[in-house]
Design a protein around this motif. Structure first.
Motif, PDB file in Angstrom:
ATOM      1  N   LYS A  75       0.832  -1.211   0.000  1.00  0.00           N
ATOM      2  CA  LYS A  75       0.000   0.000   0.000  1.00  0.00           C
ATOM      3  C   LYS A  75       0.863   1.255   0.000  1.00  0.00           C
ATOM      4  CE  LYS A  75      -3.739  -2.211   2.519  1.00  0.00           C
ATOM      5  NZ  LYS A  75      -4.448  -2.287   3.801  1.00  0.00           N
ATOM      6  N   THR A  76       1.908   1.251   0.805  1.00  0.00           N
ATOM      7  CA  THR A  76       2.792   2.411   0.887  1.00  0.00           C
ATOM      8  C   THR A  76       3.516   2.650  -0.437  1.00  0.00           C
ATOM      9  OG1 THR A  76       3.115   2.019   3.242  1.00  0.00           O
ATOM     10  CG2 THR A  76       4.729   3.432   2.136  1.00  0.00           C
ATOM     11  N   ILE A  77       4.098   1.604  -0.991  1.00  0.00           N
ATOM     12  CA  ILE A  77       4.836   1.726  -2.255  1.00  0.00           C
ATOM     13  C   ILE A  77       3.887   2.122  -3.381  1.00  0.00           C
ATOM     14  CG2 ILE A  77       6.293   0.503  -3.932  1.00  0.00           C
ATOM     15  CD1 ILE A  77       7.667   0.969  -1.248  1.00  0.00           C
ATOM     16  N   PHE A  78       2.678   1.557  -3.376  1.00  0.00           N
ATOM     17  CA  PHE A  78       1.686   1.883  -4.402  1.00  0.00           C
ATOM     18  C   PHE A  78       1.326   3.370  -4.346  1.00  0.00           C
ATOM     19  CE2 PHE A  78      -2.690   2.352  -5.869  1.00  0.00           C
ATOM     20  CZ  PHE A  78      -2.607   1.769  -7.119  1.00  0.00           C
ATOM     21  N   ARG A  79       1.145   3.898  -3.145  1.00  0.00           N
ATOM     22  CA  ARG A  79       0.826   5.333  -3.023  1.00  0.00           C
ATOM     23  C   ARG A  79       1.974   6.202  -3.519  1.00  0.00           C
ATOM     24  NH1 ARG A  79      -1.743   3.896   2.190  1.00  0.00           N
ATOM     25  NH2 ARG A  79       0.229   4.472   3.138  1.00  0.00           N
ATOM     26  N   MET A  80       3.205   5.766  -3.271  1.00  0.00           N
ATOM     27  CA  MET A  80       4.356   6.512  -3.798  1.00  0.00           C
ATOM     28  C   MET A  80       4.338   6.500  -5.326  1.00  0.00           C
ATOM     29  SD  MET A  80       7.326   5.143  -1.221  1.00  0.00           S
ATOM     30  CE  MET A  80       8.664   5.792  -2.210  1.00  0.00           C
ATOM     31  N   TYR A  81       4.100   5.327  -5.902  1.00  0.00           N
ATOM     32  CA  TYR A  81       4.076   5.188  -7.352  1.00  0.00           C
ATOM     33  C   TYR A  81       2.915   5.986  -7.959  1.00  0.00           C
ATOM     34  CZ  TYR A  81       4.201   2.849 -11.903  1.00  0.00           C
ATOM     35  OH  TYR A  81       4.279   2.585 -13.246  1.00  0.00           O
ATOM     36  N   ALA A  82       1.807   6.051  -7.251  1.00  0.00           N
ATOM     37  CA  ALA A  82       0.615   6.740  -7.756  1.00  0.00           C
ATOM     38  C   ALA A  82       0.836   8.245  -7.900  1.00  0.00           C
ATOM     39  CB  ALA A  82      -0.567   6.481  -6.834  1.00  0.00           C
ATOM     40  N   ARG A  83       1.817   8.790  -7.240  1.00  0.00           N
ATOM     41  CA  ARG A  83       2.057  10.233  -7.305  1.00  0.00           C
ATOM     42  C   ARG A  83       2.557  10.701  -8.661  1.00  0.00           C
ATOM     43  NH1 ARG A  83       2.766  12.860  -1.916  1.00  0.00           N
ATOM     44  NH2 ARG A  83       2.037  11.294  -0.462  1.00  0.00           N
ATOM     45  N   PHE A  84       3.186   9.792  -9.416  1.00  0.00           N
ATOM     46  CA  PHE A  84       3.693  10.254 -10.708  1.00  0.00           C
ATOM     47  C   PHE A  84       3.401   9.310 -11.868  1.00  0.00           C
ATOM     48  CE2 PHE A  84       7.156   8.194  -8.441  1.00  0.00           C
ATOM     49  CZ  PHE A  84       7.624   7.272  -9.359  1.00  0.00           C
ATOM     50  N   ALA A  85       2.774   8.173 -11.617  1.00  0.00           N
ATOM     51  CA  ALA A  85       2.459   7.232 -12.702  1.00  0.00           C
ATOM     52  C   ALA A  85       1.172   7.657 -13.404  1.00  0.00           C
ATOM     53  CB  ALA A  85       2.296   5.824 -12.145  1.00  0.00           C
ATOM     54  N   SER A  86       1.084   7.304 -14.659  1.00  0.00           N
ATOM     55  CA  SER A  86      -0.143   7.572 -15.413  1.00  0.00           C
ATOM     56  C   SER A  86      -1.230   6.615 -14.922  1.00  0.00           C
ATOM     57  CB  SER A  86       0.095   7.375 -16.908  1.00  0.00           C
ATOM     58  OG  SER A  86       0.281   6.002 -17.186  1.00  0.00           O
ATOM     59  N   PRO A  87      -2.495   7.003 -15.082  1.00  0.00           N
ATOM     60  CA  PRO A  87      -3.584   6.105 -14.664  1.00  0.00           C
ATOM     61  C   PRO A  87      -3.512   4.736 -15.344  1.00  0.00           C
ATOM     62  CG  PRO A  87      -4.444   8.291 -15.055  1.00  0.00           C
ATOM     63  CD  PRO A  87      -3.013   8.308 -15.506  1.00  0.00           C
TER      64      PRO A  87
END
Length: 77
Positions: free
Chosen positions: A47-59
């Motif tokens: 969950k933590t890593i996913f939230r980090m990735y979500a900050r700059f990854a495309s949908p």
């Protein structure tokens, strides 16, 4: 709140590292040989890593890593 500045090359490297970490954790979460407590800890880290990735990854890229499953609860003996 902590802010960081990355150049383009560093952003690509961070993207790569986070994707590989997410892939590895998804693989571990699918391994039924691991104990429930370990898989639960991996899920929390995911969950933590996913939230980090979500900050700059495309949908579109982010949708590859969305988890919609819950961990099975261990059976009582």
């Amino acid at each position: 709140m902590l802010g960081l500045l990355f150049n383009e090359k560093e952003c690509k490297e961070l993207d790569y590292v986070l994707r590989k970490e997410l892939d590895e954790m998804l693989f571990d979460l699918s391994d039924s040989r691991l104990e429930y407590e370990i898989r639960h800890a991996i899920a929390n880290r995911y969950k933590t890593i996913f939230r980090m990735y979500a900050r700059f990854a495309s949908p579109r890229e982010l949708s590859k890593y969305v988890r919609n499953r819950q961990l099975p609860v261990p059976k009582k003996q």
